[in-house]
Motif scaffolding. Structure first.
Motif, short mmCIF file in Angstrom:
data_model
loop_
_atom_site.label_atom_id
_atom_site.label_comp_id
_atom_site.label_asym_id
_atom_site.label_seq_id
_atom_site.Cartn_x
_atom_site.Cartn_y
_atom_site.Cartn_z
N TYR A 110 38.78 41.59 48.24
CA TYR A 110 37.58 40.85 47.83
C TYR A 110 37.75 39.36 48.11
O TYR A 110 36.82 38.71 48.61
N ARG A 111 38.90 38.81 47.79
CA ARG A 111 39.13 37.38 48.02
C ARG A 111 39.02 37.04 49.50
O ARG A 111 38.45 36.02 49.87
N ILE A 112 39.54 37.91 50.35
CA ILE A 112 39.50 37.67 51.79
C ILE A 112 38.07 37.75 52.31
O ILE A 112 37.61 36.90 53.08
N SER A 127 36.21 39.34 40.49
CA SER A 127 37.58 39.80 40.74
C SER A 127 38.09 40.66 39.59
O SER A 127 38.67 41.73 39.77
N ARG A 128 37.85 40.20 38.35
CA ARG A 128 38.35 40.98 37.21
C ARG A 128 37.58 42.28 37.05
O ARG A 128 38.14 43.30 36.62
N GLU A 177 41.35 43.57 44.69
CA GLU A 177 41.11 42.14 44.43
C GLU A 177 41.43 41.31 45.66
O GLU A 177 40.70 40.38 46.02
N ARG A 178 42.54 41.63 46.31
CA ARG A 178 42.96 40.86 47.49
C ARG A 178 41.93 40.99 48.61
O ARG A 178 41.57 39.99 49.25
N SER A 229 35.12 37.62 50.62
CA SER A 229 34.11 36.75 50.01
C SER A 229 34.35 35.28 50.29
O SER A 229 33.41 34.47 50.26
N GLY A 230 35.59 34.91 50.57
CA GLY A 230 35.90 33.51 50.86
C GLY A 230 35.48 32.60 49.72
O GLY A 230 35.83 32.81 48.57
N ARG A 287 32.59 33.70 46.25
CA ARG A 287 32.92 34.67 45.20
C ARG A 287 31.99 34.53 44.02
O ARG A 287 31.70 33.43 43.57
#
Length: 512
Positions: free
Chosen positions: A348-350, A361-362, A345-346, A352-353, A356
């Motif tokens: 992906y957040r970085i 994420s889930r 998840e972390r 995709s900025g 998203r």
């Protein structure tokens, strides 16, 4: 049973059938179904002209309940909960029926009010679906419960004294098919029962979530008609056109023709018509956007109430379901799956900025936590069994598209980034889903590599992205031989998927 696990039996004395469900549960509230039995009863048909049930009719169901108790005893059930719904609730001699059944079976019988039945249906839906707002319709044999919830809170409910069985008795006819007059009479009666309930028409555009055999059967029929690629009842979407199609076509068919329909059991061929007409009338009155089939219902609601489980927030449902699977099927430490999910998840957040995709994420977290679940069947080639599992018995909080994506993302690391054949899933998937699977699967592969030894040897301190590189700053307790080797392999697929080079720096805290 494992550790502190125990079994609970739930017996549902319905108007159409009597069902037993046995669940294995944990002290933390996770549970799974381990046995299910059903016997036809048609209790609504056993009432005399005064609305009472004769003693011989009451005694006719005693052997079923006694044998269900024997089954519960064989499973060592810590508790047996028996609930009776509309047929007994509405009987003129309901207390006599309750007393006789309790004497003859030795089990306590709860006669549920219409409000209680609606409530248990609501908490079953809330525990099984991540839907914030909607209507629920539970079409039983002797009653129909309709519930409105907003923000995961029950706002209103009503129990109509008509279900598929007693509507067939009252409005059906010996000669099939149904005439237009008989159809109109039933629809008018349902409409009359809904009059004076402003909340029914005050929330158009919400999903109508359907419980019970009528709606599950319509889902099966629709899947066969559409050649749907998955045989999943839960979360199947019945469109307004599909509901209209069955409400128009089924009444016009002779009973013998309905019995031959693929997906419709002979035992339900007569009562499917009134059940469908009830659904269509309520669907139109609520102005619902679609009907979602629920695989959970009264029995799950009774179980959740017995276990003292509250209504989870929508965002918690998927995680609860994933952790429930791990509680019963994981052999690796739970901490490993949690770390893999958190790291994926972390990342992906970085990466995709601000771009998203909603809900991704889930989905990544679920795929990360369950990538090894197929090992419960056979460790070697566990990815094959994981993919089968997650696409044939997926997490209930996922739509069917999400279930397929979750399975393919979880399969990606062991599949070594090979090209995926998406044609078998028909039009469930979207144009860019193959690229999405490659990208998300590559992140899961990296996250798995970061805990290759399943001992949480590595902490990801920092992740920095440039135009050409993703740099991970890692802290390790001991030299990460296993993790380094798997990172080197994962870096190749990561570069293909993201067009970025994966690099890492180790900050060891030990030289062992």
């Amino acid at each position: 049973m494992h550790n502190n696990h125990f079994n609970i039996g739930i017996i549902d004395i319905g108007s159409n059938s009597i069902r037993l469900a046995i669940y294995e549960a944990t002290a933390q509230g996770e549970y799974r179904l381990i046995n299910e039995l059903k016997e036809s009863a048609r209790l609504s048909e056993k009432m005399n002209s005064a609305g009472a049930m004769e003693q011989r009719e009451i005694r006719s169901i005693v052997p079923i309940l006694r044998q269900f108790r024997e089954v519960c005893d064989a499973y060592g059930c810590r508790e047996i909960r028996v609930a009776a719904t509309a047929a007994i609730r509405n009987a003129a001699n309901a207390l006599e029926i309750k007393d006789l059944l309790e004497r003859e079976t030795g089990m306590d019988i709860e006669i549920l009010s219409g409000e209680q039945e609606a409530y248990f249906g609501f908490i079953a839906v809330a525990g099984g679906m991540a839907v914030e707002d909607g209507f629920i319709i539970d079409i039983g044999g002797g009653s129909t419960e309709i519930t409105l919830f907003r923000g995961r809170r029950l706002l209103g409910s009503v129990s109509l004294p008509l279900g598929a069985v007693n509507a067939q008795v009252k409005f059906g006819q010996a000669e099939e098919p149904w005439t237009e007059q008989h159809v109109a009479r039933l629809q008018a009666e349902i409409g009359r029962l809904l009059d004076g309930l402003p909340w029914i028409e005050g929330h158009p555009g919400l999903p109508l979530i359907g419980l019970g055999g009528t709606i599950r059967t319509l889902g099966k029929l629709d899947q066969r008609r559409r050649k749907y690629p998955l045989r999943l009842a839960h979360n199947y979407r019945l469109s307004p056109d599909s509901i209209r199609h069955y409400a128009e076509s089924l009444p016009q068919m002779p009973l013998e023709k309905r019995k031959r329909l693929d997906g419709l059991s002979k035992a339900r061929a007569d009562i499917i018509v009134p059940g469908t007409l009830i659904l269509q009338t309520v669907f139109a009155r609520t102005g619902a956007a679609c009907c979602l089939v629920s695989g959970t219902g009264l029995r799950e609601g009774l179980l959740q109430d017995t276990l003292g489980l509250g209504v989870p927030a929508a965002a918690e449902v998927l995680v609860r379901q994933a952790e429930t699977l791990l509680a019963f099927h994981a052999r690796a430490p739970l901490a490993h799956f949690r770390q893999v999910g958190g790291d994926a998840e972390r990342l992906y957040r970085i990466l995709s900025g601000a771009n998203r995709e909603p809900g991704m994420s889930r989905l990544i977290a679920a795929a990360s936590m369950l990538y090894k679940i197929g090992g419960e069947i056979r460790y070697h080639q566990y990815d094959r069994y994981t993919l089968y599992w997650l696409t044939h018995a997926p997490l209930g909080a996922l739509s069917h598209r999400e279930a397929v994506l979750c399975g393919l993302i979880a399969d990606f690391p062991a599949n070594h980034g090979k090209k995926i054949n998406l044609q078998e899933y028909g039009d469930l998937l979207q144009d860019k889903d193959e690229e999405l699977i490659q990208r998300m699967g590559a992140l899961v592969e990296v996250a798995i590599a970061l805990d290759a030894g399943e001992t949480q040897n590595i902490d990801m301190l920092e992740a920095t992205m440039t135009a050409e590189t993703l740099l991970l700053k890692l802290k390790s307790r001991s030299y990460p031989y296993l993790e380094t080797r798997q990172l080197e392999a994962a870096a190749k697929n990561f570069k293909k998927a993201w067009e970025l080079k994966l690099e890492w720096e180790l900050v060891p805290t030990s030289t062992r």
